[in-house]
Design a protein around this motif. Structure first.
Motif, PDB file in Angstrom:
ATOM      1  N   ALA A 505      24.726  79.711 -35.046  1.00 31.19           N
ATOM      2  CA  ALA A 505      23.688  79.961 -36.054  1.00 31.19           C
ATOM      3  C   ALA A 505      23.794  81.386 -36.585  1.00 31.19           C
ATOM      4  O   ALA A 505      23.682  81.626 -37.792  1.00 31.19           O
ATOM      5  CB  ALA A 505      22.305  79.704 -35.451  1.00 31.19           C
ATOM      6  N   LEU A 506      24.034  82.341 -35.679  1.00 34.47           N
ATOM      7  CA  LEU A 506      24.206  83.727 -36.114  1.00 34.47           C
ATOM      8  C   LEU A 506      25.460  83.892 -36.961  1.00 34.47           C
ATOM      9  O   LEU A 506      25.455  84.615 -37.969  1.00 34.47           O
ATOM     10  CB  LEU A 506      24.268  84.648 -34.895  1.00 34.47           C
ATOM     11  CG  LEU A 506      22.972  84.800 -34.087  1.00 34.47           C
ATOM     12  CD1 LEU A 506      23.233  85.621 -32.820  1.00 34.47           C
ATOM     13  CD2 LEU A 506      21.905  85.471 -34.932  1.00 34.47           C
ATOM     14  N   LEU A 507      26.537  83.223 -36.561  1.00 39.08           N
ATOM     15  CA  LEU A 507      27.789  83.344 -37.308  1.00 39.08           C
ATOM     16  C   LEU A 507      27.648  82.755 -38.709  1.00 39.08           C
ATOM     17  O   LEU A 507      28.042  83.385 -39.702  1.00 39.08           O
ATOM     18  CB  LEU A 507      28.914  82.642 -36.542  1.00 39.08           C
ATOM     19  CG  LEU A 507      30.285  82.612 -37.222  1.00 39.08           C
ATOM     20  CD1 LEU A 507      30.794  84.030 -37.475  1.00 39.08           C
ATOM     21  CD2 LEU A 507      31.287  81.824 -36.390  1.00 39.08           C
ATOM     22  N   VAL A 508      27.070  81.563 -38.791  1.00 40.98           N
ATOM     23  CA  VAL A 508      26.897  80.929 -40.102  1.00 40.98           C
ATOM     24  C   VAL A 508      25.936  81.732 -40.967  1.00 40.98           C
ATOM     25  O   VAL A 508      26.198  81.991 -42.151  1.00 40.98           O
ATOM     26  CB  VAL A 508      26.390  79.478 -39.923  1.00 40.98           C
ATOM     27  CG1 VAL A 508      26.001  78.885 -41.274  1.00 40.98           C
ATOM     28  CG2 VAL A 508      27.463  78.630 -39.261  1.00 40.98           C
ATOM     29  N   GLY A 509      24.805  82.164 -40.372  1.00 43.90           N
ATOM     30  CA  GLY A 509      23.849  82.952 -41.142  1.00 43.90           C
ATOM     31  C   GLY A 509      24.431  84.264 -41.614  1.00 43.90           C
ATOM     32  O   GLY A 509      24.222  84.669 -42.771  1.00 43.90           O
ATOM     33  N   VAL A 568      27.712  68.563 -33.426  1.00 40.82           N
ATOM     34  CA  VAL A 568      26.494  69.262 -33.863  1.00 40.82           C
ATOM     35  C   VAL A 568      26.839  70.621 -34.460  1.00 40.82           C
ATOM     36  O   VAL A 568      26.313  71.020 -35.508  1.00 40.82           O
ATOM     37  CB  VAL A 568      25.511  69.405 -32.688  1.00 40.82           C
ATOM     38  CG1 VAL A 568      24.269  70.175 -33.123  1.00 40.82           C
ATOM     39  CG2 VAL A 568      25.115  68.046 -32.148  1.00 40.82           C
ATOM     40  N   LEU A 569      27.742  71.351 -33.805  1.00 34.89           N
ATOM     41  CA  LEU A 569      28.091  72.687 -34.288  1.00 34.89           C
ATOM     42  C   LEU A 569      28.809  72.621 -35.640  1.00 34.89           C
ATOM     43  O   LEU A 569      28.601  73.481 -36.508  1.00 34.89           O
ATOM     44  CB  LEU A 569      28.960  73.409 -33.256  1.00 34.89           C
ATOM     45  CG  LEU A 569      28.265  73.750 -31.930  1.00 34.89           C
ATOM     46  CD1 LEU A 569      29.253  74.334 -30.938  1.00 34.89           C
ATOM     47  CD2 LEU A 569      27.117  74.727 -32.160  1.00 34.89           C
ATOM     48  N   VAL A 570      29.651  71.611 -35.828  1.00 35.28           N
ATOM     49  CA  VAL A 570      30.327  71.449 -37.121  1.00 35.28           C
ATOM     50  C   VAL A 570      29.290  71.112 -38.199  1.00 35.28           C
ATOM     51  O   VAL A 570      29.376  71.605 -39.337  1.00 35.28           O
ATOM     52  CB  VAL A 570      31.409  70.362 -37.035  1.00 35.28           C
ATOM     53  CG1 VAL A 570      31.930  70.005 -38.430  1.00 35.28           C
ATOM     54  CG2 VAL A 570      32.568  70.842 -36.167  1.00 35.28           C
ATOM     55  N   LEU A 571      28.297  70.290 -37.856  1.00 34.50           N
ATOM     56  CA  LEU A 571      27.234  69.985 -38.819  1.00 34.50           C
ATOM     57  C   LEU A 571      26.460  71.248 -39.194  1.00 34.50           C
ATOM     58  O   LEU A 571      26.088  71.436 -40.362  1.00 34.50           O
ATOM     59  CB  LEU A 571      26.278  68.942 -38.233  1.00 34.50           C
ATOM     60  CG  LEU A 571      26.813  67.508 -38.152  1.00 34.50           C
ATOM     61  CD1 LEU A 571      25.827  66.610 -37.416  1.00 34.50           C
ATOM     62  CD2 LEU A 571      27.094  66.959 -39.548  1.00 34.50           C
ATOM     63  N   VAL A 572      26.239  72.129 -38.212  1.00 32.55           N
ATOM     64  CA  VAL A 572      25.567  73.405 -38.512  1.00 32.55           C
ATOM     65  C   VAL A 572      26.409  74.235 -39.471  1.00 32.55           C
ATOM     66  O   VAL A 572      25.896  74.836 -40.425  1.00 32.55           O
ATOM     67  CB  VAL A 572      25.292  74.183 -37.207  1.00 32.55           C
ATOM     68  CG1 VAL A 572      24.758  75.585 -37.523  1.00 32.55           C
ATOM     69  CG2 VAL A 572      24.288  73.437 -36.345  1.00 32.55           C
ATOM     70  N   SER A 573      27.713  74.279 -39.233  1.00 32.60           N
ATOM     71  CA  SER A 573      28.585  75.050 -40.131  1.00 32.60           C
ATOM     72  C   SER A 573      28.624  74.437 -41.526  1.00 32.60           C
ATOM     73  O   SER A 573      28.667  75.165 -42.532  1.00 32.60           O
ATOM     74  CB  SER A 573      29.999  75.126 -39.550  1.00 32.60           C
ATOM     75  OG  SER A 573      30.597  73.848 -39.488  1.00 32.60           O
ATOM     76  N   ILE A 574      28.586  73.100 -41.629  1.00 34.92           N
ATOM     77  CA  ILE A 574      28.540  72.460 -42.953  1.00 34.92           C
ATOM     78  C   ILE A 574      27.221  72.804 -43.645  1.00 34.92           C
ATOM     79  O   ILE A 574      27.177  73.001 -44.871  1.00 34.92           O
ATOM     80  CB  ILE A 574      28.721  70.938 -42.823  1.00 34.92           C
ATOM     81  CG1 ILE A 574      30.156  70.617 -42.368  1.00 34.92           C
ATOM     82  CG2 ILE A 574      28.419  70.235 -44.140  1.00 34.92           C
ATOM     83  CD1 ILE A 574      30.418  69.139 -42.152  1.00 34.92           C
ATOM     84  N   GLY A 575      26.139  72.889 -42.864  1.00 34.74           N
ATOM     85  CA  GLY A 575      24.871  73.334 -43.443  1.00 34.74           C
ATOM     86  C   GLY A 575      24.968  74.727 -44.018  1.00 34.74           C
ATOM     87  O   GLY A 575      24.403  75.026 -45.081  1.00 34.74           O
ATOM     88  N   GLY A 576      25.712  75.625 -43.333  1.00 36.73           N
ATOM     89  CA  GLY A 576      25.936  76.963 -43.870  1.00 36.73           C
ATOM     90  C   GLY A 576      26.755  76.934 -45.141  1.00 36.73           C
ATOM     91  O   GLY A 576      26.498  77.700 -46.085  1.00 36.73           O
ATOM     92  N   VAL A 577      27.754  76.028 -45.190  1.00 36.33           N
ATOM     93  CA  VAL A 577      28.558  75.883 -46.408  1.00 36.33           C
ATOM     94  C   VAL A 577      27.675  75.419 -47.571  1.00 36.33           C
ATOM     95  O   VAL A 577      27.811  75.885 -48.708  1.00 36.33           O
ATOM     96  CB  VAL A 577      29.711  74.882 -46.163  1.00 36.33           C
ATOM     97  CG1 VAL A 577      30.453  74.596 -47.470  1.00 36.33           C
ATOM     98  CG2 VAL A 577      30.672  75.430 -45.121  1.00 36.33           C
ATOM     99  N   TRP A 578      26.755  74.509 -47.298  1.00 33.98           N
ATOM    100  CA  TRP A 578      25.832  74.037 -48.344  1.00 33.98           C
ATOM    101  C   TRP A 578      24.915  75.168 -48.820  1.00 33.98           C
ATOM    102  O   TRP A 578      24.624  75.284 -50.006  1.00 33.98           O
ATOM    103  CB  TRP A 578      25.008  72.883 -47.787  1.00 33.98           C
ATOM    104  CG  TRP A 578      23.939  72.396 -48.721  1.00 33.98           C
ATOM    105  CD1 TRP A 578      24.083  71.540 -49.774  1.00 33.98           C
ATOM    106  CD2 TRP A 578      22.556  72.758 -48.695  1.00 33.98           C
ATOM    107  NE1 TRP A 578      22.879  71.324 -50.405  1.00 33.98           N
ATOM    108  CE2 TRP A 578      21.914  72.072 -49.759  1.00 33.98           C
ATOM    109  CE3 TRP A 578      21.786  73.589 -47.873  1.00 33.98           C
ATOM    110  CZ2 TRP A 578      20.563  72.191 -50.013  1.00 33.98           C
ATOM    111  CZ3 TRP A 578      20.430  73.710 -48.131  1.00 33.98           C
ATOM    112  CH2 TRP A 578      19.831  73.025 -49.191  1.00 33.98           C
ATOM    113  N   ALA A 579      24.487  76.038 -47.886  1.00 34.30           N
ATOM    114  CA  ALA A 579      23.568  77.130 -48.240  1.00 34.30           C
ATOM    115  C   ALA A 579      24.228  78.159 -49.143  1.00 34.30           C
ATOM    116  O   ALA A 579      23.538  78.896 -49.860  1.00 34.30           O
ATOM    117  CB  ALA A 579      23.049  77.805 -46.971  1.00 34.30           C
ATOM    118  N   VAL A 580      25.552  78.220 -49.141  1.00 33.93           N
ATOM    119  CA  VAL A 580      26.256  79.192 -49.986  1.00 33.93           C
ATOM    120  C   VAL A 580      25.939  78.969 -51.463  1.00 33.93           C
ATOM    121  O   VAL A 580      25.858  79.921 -52.249  1.00 33.93           O
ATOM    122  CB  VAL A 580      27.781  79.092 -49.732  1.00 33.93           C
ATOM    123  CG1 VAL A 580      28.560  79.875 -50.783  1.00 33.93           C
ATOM    124  CG2 VAL A 580      28.128  79.614 -48.344  1.00 33.93           C
ATOM    125  N   ALA A 581      25.729  77.701 -51.844  1.00 37.11           N
ATOM    126  CA  ALA A 581      25.480  77.393 -53.260  1.00 37.11           C
ATOM    127  C   ALA A 581      24.145  77.945 -53.745  1.00 37.11           C
ATOM    128  O   ALA A 581      23.932  78.074 -54.961  1.00 37.11           O
ATOM    129  CB  ALA A 581      25.529  75.879 -53.476  1.00 37.11           C
TER     130      ALA A 581
END
Length: 590
Positions: A505-509, A568-581
């Motif tokens: 979560a910290l890495l993606v954020g 689950v962790l890959v889904l979290v990272s995909i959520g971060g990719v979505w947040a980039v937009a």
């Protein structure tokens, strides 16, 4: 004509090299003995020396390729890649070093296995002695106990000492114990031998020693939980700070070339797709050496994973590679589907590759995660049922019924996953099947080591002592102790699963905020946003995948347990990719 095996051939032709190496590595003989490798140092080092000499063909071939003008261009490596030639001269040294490390590693694995098996071997001897068998005969019966492979070898060694030297069994036990530098092993065998010599109560000694060993095993598990916690925190810190640091240096090198911090895209991908996964597997290996593991593992989950691995790998080639080079496209519909997902769900342009990699990794993990869940729940249910059955069996046996009648009386009760096996055991006992054959069929269907241990001890107790109340009481007590230790081990390692989730979560954020900063900055250097998204975000999904595998290994002792964490962790990272937009102004103008 007498045929020579590889060892004989190497010793015949490279004995001179083996003798010279043995003068350098003088402590190798002790390592070979500790690893139970039945070979002399000269012969072993002759084989290693032959392997080292064989690797010299690599630099010779590389020199020939260079002299013939066939050397390919490698602009990313020093001297156009010619540095590989002198580096290949180190291969013989690497082979020798690995050959010297091999026996040490084998000795450590053997000692680690013995430390795990000794409490259960002591439990076996105690239960057999409670049934009327002499402790020495109980020890010799371990020769056929395949669930304790390291103890099998030790018992065979004790018997060899007794038969080859003509000493009495007690002296053979003492001599064998002095050659193994394990406190628990020495206490068990030397204490037992001393009790026999002095005419003490060996049965009472064995019971007390077994209880103390299980207490020591519990302390060892607590120490293991602390070590795994430190290892997990270390890997998470390195993964987060290392990845963020490389991300920062890479983007600064692109946006501010005059800053002097330049990391090429090739070096960035080498770090992301080779360096970090190798680091993850290094931590998996390190955690494996520090955990309490049992001799039997269930590989069905890995077989399922390997069956679906080609499908996942092909999906990755079509979901990811076409966005870097369209020539990789084989099935056009697959990259088109990723583009449709991006546009439908509002992902930013340039995030197709990370989306595709994330989906491919999830598809690869789902079958393995499902199989691991089913097998773990099944094994846990069987083990719990076996322990409950043994306790009920003891109480029923106290009423005066024979063990067979007790089994028949209990066959109708619910013992979770053990119920169908108990009904089958009862039926075959009534039909007159040999008790060993019944256990063999049970072992062919069950891979839980503790459940197999308890059932084998129960079968052996019936075979040796007729299933006396004392022996069954000992068996039930030790089975409950083993179950309690497993529960304590699980409770100790469970908190470790929180660390990687916080870390990812910290890495993606941090990555999203990092890209947001550059999205709003105006540094006068134009960088295509799609290229930067594709370069930075694609490794994020792979890093989440490897982090999940490390989590599974450290928190449960099984890499297969990491499949569900990886999803689950890959889904979290995909959520971060979505947040980039939706960061900054929705785009990048650097």
């Amino acid at each position: 004509m007498i045929r020579m095996n590889t060892r004989d051939f190497c010793y015949q032709n490279f004995a001179w090299l083996g003798e010279r190496l043995s003068r350098v590595f003088k402590g190798l003989e002790n390592d070979l003995d500790a690893a139970a490798m039945k070979v002399t140092p000269d012969v072993y080092l002759s084989v290693i020396g032959a392997g080292a000499m064989a690797t010299l063909i690599v630099p010779i071939l590389l020199v020939l390729v260079w002299l013939l003008g066939l050397w390919p261009d490698m602009p990313t490596l020093p001297m156009n890649g010619l540095v590989i030639i002198p580096a290949s001269l180190l291969l013989p040294l690497v082979v020798v070093v690995l050959g010297i490390i091999g026996p040490k590693t084998g000795a450590e694995n053997r000692i680690s296995g013995l430390k795990t098996e000794i409490p259960y071997a002591s439990m076996y001897i105690s239960v057999m002695a409670s049934g009327g068998l002499s402790p020495y005969e109980s020890l010799l019966r371990l020769r056929g106990f395949t669930l304790l492979p390291q103890m099998q070898k030790e018992v065979a060694r004790i018997e060899t000492i007794a038969l080859s030297t003509g000493v009495d069994p007690v002296s053979a036990i003492e001599r064998a114990a002095k050659q193994v530098n394990i406190t628990e092993y020495n206490e068990l065998l030397l204490g037992y031998a001393s009790s026999l010599r002095t005419g003490g109560d060996t049965l009472h000694y064995l019971h007390n020693q077994t209880e103390n060993m299980f207490l020591g095993l519990g302390s060892r598990m607590k120490a293991m939980g602390e070590n795994m916690g430190m290892l997990m925190e270390t890997y998470t810190i390195i993964g987060i700070l290392g990845v963020l640091g490389i991300f920062l240096m890479f983007v600064i090198g692109l946006s501010l070339p005059m800053a002097g911090v330049n990391i090429s895209p090739e070096q960035f991908f080498l770090f992301s797709f080779v360096g970090m996964p190798c680091l993850a597997f290094l931590f998996i290996y390190a955690s494996d050496g520090g955990q309490v593991s049992y001799p039997i593992s269930n590989f069905k989950t890995y077989l399922v994973f390997l069956c679906f691995l080609p499908i996942g790998a092909f999906a990755a080639t079509q979901f990811v590679l076409p966005f870097f080079d369209p020539s990789f496209t084989i099935v056009p519909q697959m990259p088109e589907m990723i583009v449709w997902i991006r546009t439908t769900y509002g992902f930013a342009e340039g995030t197709e590759a990370p989306i595709g990699l994330g989906i491919a990794l999830i598809l690869m993990c789902i079958p393995g995660a499902a199989m691991d869940y089913l097998l773990v729940e099944r094994d846990k249910s069987i083990q719990s049922g076996v322990v409950q059955f043994l306790r009920d069996l003891v109480e029923t046996r106290k009423s005066g019924l024979s063990p067979e009648r007790c089994i028949d009386a209990l066959a109708g009760r619910n013992y979770k996953g053990f119920t169908p096996f108990l009904k089958l055991i009862n039926m075959k006992l009534n039909w007159g099947y040999p008790i060993r054959q019944i256990y063999g069929e049970f072992r062919g269907k069950v891979r839980n080591w503790l459940a197999l241990m308890n059932v084998y001890l129960f079968i052996d107790t019936l075979d040796v002592g007729g299933g006396s109340v004392e022996s069954l009481e000992s068996l039930a007590s030790f089975a409950e102790t083993s179950k309690r230790l497993e529960e304590e081990k699980k409770a100790l390692l469970m908190p470790l699963t929180l660390v990687p989730y916080i870390g990812i979560a910290l890495l993606v954020g941090s990555t999203v905020m990092f890209l947001s900063f550059f999205a709003g900055a105006n540094m006068g250097v134009s960088i295509a946003a799609a290229m930067l998204y594709k370069t930075l975000l694609t490794p994020l999904c792979l890093h989440a995948f490897t982090l999940g595998l490390v989590t599974g290994k450290m928190s449960s002792g099984r890499v297969s347990a990491g499949f569900k964490h990886s999803i689950v962790l890959v889904l979290v990272s995909i959520g971060g990719v979505w947040a980039v937009a939706y960061m900054g102004n929705g785009g990048m103008n650097l």
